[in-house]
Design an enzyme around this catalytic site. Structure first.
Site, PDB file in Angstrom:
ATOM      1  N   SER A  64      -8.639  -1.817   7.806  1.00  0.00           N
ATOM      2  CA  SER A  64     -10.035  -1.662   8.227  1.00  0.00           C
ATOM      3  C   SER A  64     -10.990  -2.259   7.201  1.00  0.00           C
ATOM      4  O   SER A  64     -10.678  -2.376   6.013  1.00  0.00           O
ATOM      5  CB  SER A  64     -10.381  -0.180   8.410  1.00  0.00           C
ATOM      6  OG  SER A  64      -9.549   0.416   9.373  1.00  0.00           O
TER       7      SER A  64
HETATM    8  N1  SAH Z   1      -5.907   3.223   8.148  1.00  0.00           N
HETATM    9  C1  SAH Z   1      -5.380   1.883   8.285  1.00  0.00           C
HETATM   10  C2  SAH Z   1      -5.942   1.200   9.517  1.00  0.00           C
HETATM   11  C3  SAH Z   1      -4.865   0.511  10.263  1.00  0.00           C
HETATM   12  S1  SAH Z   1      -5.300  -0.072  11.884  1.00  0.00           S
HETATM   13  C4  SAH Z   1      -5.627   1.077   7.034  1.00  0.00           C
HETATM   14  O1  SAH Z   1      -6.431   1.510   6.187  1.00  0.00           O
HETATM   15  O2  SAH Z   1      -4.997   0.037   6.879  1.00  0.00           O
HETATM   16  C5  SAH Z   1      -4.802   1.289  12.906  1.00  0.00           C
HETATM   17  C6  SAH Z   1      -3.396   1.755  12.803  1.00  0.00           C
HETATM   18  O3  SAH Z   1      -3.202   2.760  13.797  1.00  0.00           O
HETATM   19  C7  SAH Z   1      -2.327   0.692  13.080  1.00  0.00           C
HETATM   20  O4  SAH Z   1      -1.435   0.641  12.006  1.00  0.00           O
HETATM   21  C8  SAH Z   1      -1.657   1.169  14.368  1.00  0.00           C
HETATM   22  O5  SAH Z   1      -0.266   0.862  14.431  1.00  0.00           O
HETATM   23  C9  SAH Z   1      -1.865   2.678  14.286  1.00  0.00           C
HETATM   24  N2  SAH Z   1      -1.787   3.401  15.564  1.00  0.00           N
HETATM   25  C10 SAH Z   1      -2.160   2.992  16.795  1.00  0.00           C
HETATM   26  N3  SAH Z   1      -1.907   3.948  17.708  1.00  0.00           N
HETATM   27  C11 SAH Z   1      -1.356   5.001  17.042  1.00  0.00           C
HETATM   28  C12 SAH Z   1      -0.872   6.287  17.431  1.00  0.00           C
HETATM   29  N4  SAH Z   1      -0.894   6.718  18.705  1.00  0.00           N
HETATM   30  N5  SAH Z   1      -0.381   7.109  16.466  1.00  0.00           N
HETATM   31  C13 SAH Z   1      -0.332   6.709  15.173  1.00  0.00           C
HETATM   32  N6  SAH Z   1      -0.774   5.505  14.744  1.00  0.00           N
HETATM   33  C14 SAH Z   1      -1.276   4.656  15.670  1.00  0.00           C
END
Ligand code: SAH
Length: 213
Positions: A64
């Site tokens: 993000s």
């Molecule tokens: N907090 C992360 C943001 C990653 S983007 C960072 O700082 O890098 C969002 C993430 O949510 C992705 O890795 C995606 O695989 C995950 N995601 C999507 N749907 C999800 C679900 N139902 N349960 C857990 N994770 C999920």
């Protein structure tokens, strides 16, 4: 895994940038100033690590934007010792911010590749989440509830009920809600069935998907 003076300098500029965009919480700014964000990204993107932008990580996901991480964290009002549930571990950057603030972090990721990679990587940097879980964030983590805060870092088409019911009274859920574009939404639990709701403008996240992969 190098963190040089150049990186540190760029990081202070990034802190100034997100401060100028409206982040005021000193502890959050401090955390962003400490965490070596470049190490959370693939080497091809190292030069971009200290721009205020989202970037690709593995499995078609993104790390993000620093402003967004800071904005969500500020809304969560983390105190040392708070039990926080994160949905979407991804690169682990947001997890590291929560650890810096002294939270006990439980974080769920649905992509196995990312779960494995980040589970190895975070402890190498000295960030020890209470638990990293390979699972589906839609159902939360009933076994460890109630939480002082829940933070969702993927765009949720609707608000999953378990995430509200797993908050303690007074607890906060920060969640971007919407399909194409998401509205940053804060729920504060006021009673067993009472929630206060606040909205904070539009953001864009990768989607919160059902089940594991
Ligand atoms: N907090 C992360 C943001 C990653 S983007 C960072 O700082 O890098 C969002 C993430 O949510 C992705 O890795 C995606 O695989 C995950 N995601 C999507 N749907 C999800 C679900 N139902 N349960 C857990 N994770 C999920």
């Amino acid at each position: 895994m190098k963190d040089t003076f150049k990186h540190k300098g760029l990081r202070q500029k990034l802190v100034a940038t997100i401060k100028a965009k409206g982040i005021t919480d000193k502890k959050v700014l401090e955390a962003i100033g400490i965490i070596p964000r470049h190490l959370f990204m693939d080497s091809g993107f190292l030069d971009h690590a200290y721009q205020d932008k989202a970037f690709p990580i593995a499995a078609d996901q993104t790390i993000s934007q620093p402003f967004t991480v800071a904005f969500q964290t500020e809304l969560l009002q983390v105190q040392p010792g708070h039990k926080i549930l994160e949905i979407g571990t991804g690169s682990g950057y947001q997890t590291a911010v929560l650890c810096e603030l002294g939270a006990k972090v439980y974080s769920i990721e649905r992509q196995h590749e990312l779960y494995k990679k980040t589970s190895k990587f975070l402890p190498r940097l000295g960030y020890r989440a209470k638990k990293l879980i390979f699972g589906d964030g839609y159902i939360g983590l009933e076994d460890e509830a109630p939480f002082d805060g829940v933070i969702v870092t993927a765009g949720a088409p609707f608000v999953p009920k378990p995430l509200l019911s797993q908050l303690r009274i007074g607890g906060r859920l920060v969640i971007p809600v919407g399909e194409e574009v998401q509205v940053m939404t804060l729920f504060i639990r006021k009673g067993p069935k009472e929630f206060e709701q606040h909205e904070y403008g539009e953001f864009r996240f990768v989607p919160l998907l059902e089940d594991r992969n």
